[in-house]
Enzyme design. Structure first.
Site, PDB file in Angstrom:
ATOM      1  N   ILE A  15       0.816  -1.219   0.000  1.00 53.99           N
ATOM      2  CA  ILE A  15       0.000   0.000   0.000  1.00 53.99           C
ATOM      3  C   ILE A  15       0.847   1.264   0.000  1.00 53.99           C
ATOM      4  O   ILE A  15       0.303   2.360  -0.088  1.00 53.99           O
ATOM      5  CB  ILE A  15      -1.000   0.021   1.184  1.00 53.99           C
ATOM      6  CG1 ILE A  15      -0.297  -0.159   2.531  1.00 53.99           C
ATOM      7  CG2 ILE A  15      -2.069  -1.024   0.996  1.00 53.99           C
ATOM      8  CD1 ILE A  15      -1.215  -0.080   3.736  1.00 53.99           C
ATOM      9  N   GLY A  16       2.156   1.138   0.091  1.00 54.26           N
ATOM     10  CA  GLY A  16       3.016   2.315   0.056  1.00 54.26           C
ATOM     11  C   GLY A  16       4.474   1.933   0.124  1.00 54.26           C
ATOM     12  O   GLY A  16       4.819   0.801   0.439  1.00 54.26           O
ATOM     13  N   GLY A  18       8.397   3.824   1.222  1.00 53.10           N
ATOM     14  CA  GLY A  18       9.150   4.976   1.703  1.00 53.10           C
ATOM     15  C   GLY A  18      10.618   4.806   1.420  1.00 53.10           C
ATOM     16  O   GLY A  18      11.017   3.950   0.628  1.00 53.10           O
ATOM     17  N   ASP A 127       9.154  15.403  10.091  1.00 54.54           N
ATOM     18  CA  ASP A 127       8.666  15.237   8.717  1.00 54.54           C
ATOM     19  C   ASP A 127       7.150  15.408   8.636  1.00 54.54           C
ATOM     20  O   ASP A 127       6.457  14.609   8.013  1.00 54.54           O
ATOM     21  CB  ASP A 127       9.094  13.881   8.161  1.00 54.54           C
ATOM     22  CG  ASP A 127       9.138  13.857   6.632  1.00 54.54           C
ATOM     23  OD1 ASP A 127       9.175  14.940   6.009  1.00 54.54           O
ATOM     24  OD2 ASP A 127       9.127  12.749   6.065  1.00 54.54           O
TER      25      ASP A 127
END
Length: 198
Positions: A15-16, A18, A127
């Site tokens: 799903i992602g 980094g 962040d």
């Protein structure tokens, strides 16, 4: 059936992704529910140390998405978090454009409450940006925000994992003093919140 990690977490679909890890929707066989699992992709010592530091954060607050458990299996490491199904603030703005002021105020109130809980643990997020602000799917109910991704967060007084003059964070959301290599601090997170609000 997907890969089962440490005999417990079944990686279902990505799903992602980094800087050092990929996030998967995973089935937790012990708790019998879906979770988000961040799997470390790089195997160098620096990435592993940052990953271990991130998984150690246990901040229990309704507007913070912190790790809840971790597992290691041979040379692979992962940690899990609640699965947030509503997308990020980036997606919301991309789909609907500028948000109504009352909606923005609700989100900022929740973001600041979550950030206050993070700061109460002496943690600087470093962040804060729309991509790290996730929204629970609530239908027509009140929005519910979760501050996520503590990959470069650090506790005050902890040794830095980057060189002193190396800048970490996302351009466009960094406080001026951070761009000049200053020590991470709470006002820099608040500066980023102000930029998110714009």
């Amino acid at each position: 059936m997907g890969e089962v990690f440490a005999g417990r977490y079944e990686l279902v679909d990505p799903i992602g992704r980094g800087g050092v890890g990929a996030v998967w929707r995973a089935w937790d066989h012990r708790r019998r529910r879906y979770v988000a699992a961040k799997v470390l992709l790089q195997s160098d010592a620096h990435s592993l140390l940052r990953f271990v530091r991130e998984q150690a954060l246990r901040i229990d607050h309704p507007h913070v998405l912190a790790p809840t458990s971790w597992a290691a299996d041979d040379d692979k490491v992962l940690f899990t978090m609640d699965l947030v199904a509503g997308g990020s603030l980036v997606h919301l703005i991309g789909d609907y454009g500028p948000l109504p002021p009352a909606f923005v105020c609700t989100l900022l109130d929740q973001l600041l409450a979550g950030l206050a809980a993070v700061h109460a643990e002496d943690v600087v997020h470093r962040d804060v940006k729309p991509a790290n602000i996730l929204l629970e799917a609530t239908g027509t109910g009140r929005p519910r925000l979760r501050l996520s991704d503590f990959g470069i967060a650090m506790r005050l007084g902890e040794p830095r994992l980057t060189e002193t003059n190396l800048v970490v964070g996302t351009p466009g959301y960094l406080a001026p003093e951070q761009m000049m290599g200053a020590e991470p601090d709470f006002p820099a997170d608040l500066f980023a919140v102000g930029l998110v609000a714009l």
